[in-house]
Design a protein around this motif. Structure first.
Motif: not given
Length: 484
Positions: A144-169
């Motif tokens: 998994t490429d963490t940078a690319f995946a988190l970069g994709a989440i960046l496009f959705l902004g605050k719509r994505v909850p922190l729990s999703c980001k923490v789970f991905l990391v």
């Protein structure tokens, strides 16, 4: 009360570190995207000859017929990427010591999900490539490429909850550890025992100085260079040395009672000055505006005027400078070496090393000479990343909760788990890294690497689009709060 305040402070600091990591990786993902597109455009343009010549350009020392060095591509993949693996190792250790992986109950849910995201894609790849020499490339479909995946989440902004980001990391941290183990266990062809013994001795020395509470980073980094050289010559991939070094760097602060008492004394000095009505940071007796006339008058007073009148009270300023110097020295002693090095490496890796790796490795020339039918590399990689990743992550996480082995965070839904699993199919950086070492010894190694890179780019693009769509559907836009 003091203990609770300390816990809240540490919690806030860890949250700040996680948010900093996410912001670095998110922007790095966007930068990665542009580097990949640029590399593909250059590799398939009239400048392609220059691009491939740049990759093969030799770096090193030359003395007559004798020379030692490596190509730019080799340097980026083996030397520069070692810093990336060092940062990754530091991130793993930090999460295990203080973060989301601290404790069995916290680690088991993302760990099970990550294991599923490794096993299922490998199984799919081997299903398509069973019995062929290309089966050795199974590691390409599991990363998994963490940078690319988190970069994709960046496009959705605050719509994505922190729990999703923490789970991905946390998922990516365990996933990266799995990728490193695969590199060590399956992609080491020949071993040189002598160099392994040297590496073992350096590793033992690193453990010893860690145990003796040595906190000077230059010592660890110097030994780390020696460890890299030994591992490089041993036959094991050199980037593994960076991960070993990361786990040997102290993850706690070395601050003595004497240091704290001295720091307290200096801070009391500042407090006394402020209480007396003086501005600690203002040492000027006269407030002169910046102008050419003011500069001329200052120079005239300095060289000509012998009167005791001065622009600054030098004795007072000296006292304050000494206080600030002491505070900075004591604060430096109290710094955590792991967090200190990590804060330096994050921007370096996110904004330079990983984008450079992308530019050097993503440029694949697409023409009639590319044989997409080499075994089932293309199909196995695409299906493994796009289908196997989300299925494995979701299935293992779901079974872990149902069997009461793991506990799912209450703010994270299983739909979001599947959406994050889809984004985890973006395997760009680590997948290409593994491809470069997995197929290189095959008879058709270079062709297989090219096909694998195309498959990774295609699969990562699909996973990116599907992941963003699924994450959009599985999250709700936060209602805007109207100001009264």
């Amino acid at each position: 009360m003091r203990s609770q305040v300390s816990k809240d402070y540490n919690k806030d600091r860890l949250k700040q570190n996680l948010n900093a990591f996410i912001s670095h990786e998110s922007f790095s993902g966007v930068l990665l995207f542009f580097c990949v597109v640029f590399a593909m455009l250059v590799a398939n343009s009239k400048f392609s000859v220059l691009y491939f010549a740049l990759k093969e350009l030799e770096l090193g020392a030359f003395l007559g017929p004798y020379h030692t060095g490596m190509s730019i591509e080799h340097f980026v993949n083996d030397v520069a990427m070692s810093l990336f693996f060092l940062m990754m190792g530091l991130e793993m250790k930090r999460e295990i010591l203080y973060g989301e992986l601290a404790g069995f109950k916290k680690i088991i849910f993302p760990m099970l999900a990550a294991i599923g995201g490794i096993i299922v894609p490998i199984g799919i790849y081997l299903f398509f490539n069973h019995g062929t020499p290309s089966a050795n490339g199974f590691g390409v479909a599991m990363s998994t490429d963490t940078a690319f995946a988190l970069g994709a989440i960046l496009f959705l902004g605050k719509r994505v909850p922190l729990s999703c980001k923490v789970f991905l990391v946390t998922l990516a941290v365990v996933d990266d550890l799995g990728a490193i183990l695969v590199i060590v266990l399956f992609y080491t062809s020949t071993l040189h025992i002598g160099w392994l013994l040297v590496a073992g001795a350096i590793f033992a020395l690193l453990v010893y100085i860690n145990h003796k509470d040595t906190y000077k980073l230059p010592i660890f980094l110097l030994l780390g260079v020696g460890l890299w050289i030994a591992v490089f010559n041993s036959g094991v991939h050199a980037t593994v040395a960076a991960v070993i070094l990361a786990f040997c760097i102290p993850g706690r602060s070395n601050v003595s009672d004497t240091c704290l008492l001295n720091l307290k004394k200096e801070l009391e000095g500042i407090y006394t000055m402020v209480q007396s009505g003086r501005n600690f940071f203002e040492t000027s007796i006269e407030h002169a505006k910046f102008s050419l006339r003011g500069i001329w008058e200052s120079l005239t007073r300095f060289f000509i005027d012998d009167s005791p009148r001065r622009q600054f009270d030098l004795q007072e300023q000296s006292k304050r400078v000494q206080i600030l110097d002491s505070i900075s020295r004591y604060s430096l002693q109290a710094q955590n070496p792991l967090l200190r090095l990590q804060s330096v490496l994050h921007p370096l890796c996110s904004y330079f090393i990983v984008p450079l790796f992308a530019f050097i490795n993503a440029g694949v020339q697409i023409d009639s000479s590319v044989n997409l039918n080499i075994d089932a590399i293309f199909l196995g990689t695409v299906v493994g990343l796009v289908v196997g990743k989300p299925l494995g992550i979701f299935a293992f996480a779901y079974l872990g909760v149902k069997l009461k082995i793991a506990t799912k965070p209450p703010t994270l839904s299983f739909t979001q788990v599947f959406a994050v699993g889809t984004l985890a199919g973006i395997g760009f950086t680590m997948s290409i890294f593994v491809a470069n070492i997995a197929y290189i010894n095959l008879e058709y190694g270079r062709e297989a690497v090219m096909v694998s890179k195309l498959a990774i780019l295609y699969a990562s693009s699909l996973a990116l689009l599907l992941g963003i769509a699924m994450l959009w559907l599985s999250t709700r836009a936060k209602p805007e709060t109207k100001s009264p």
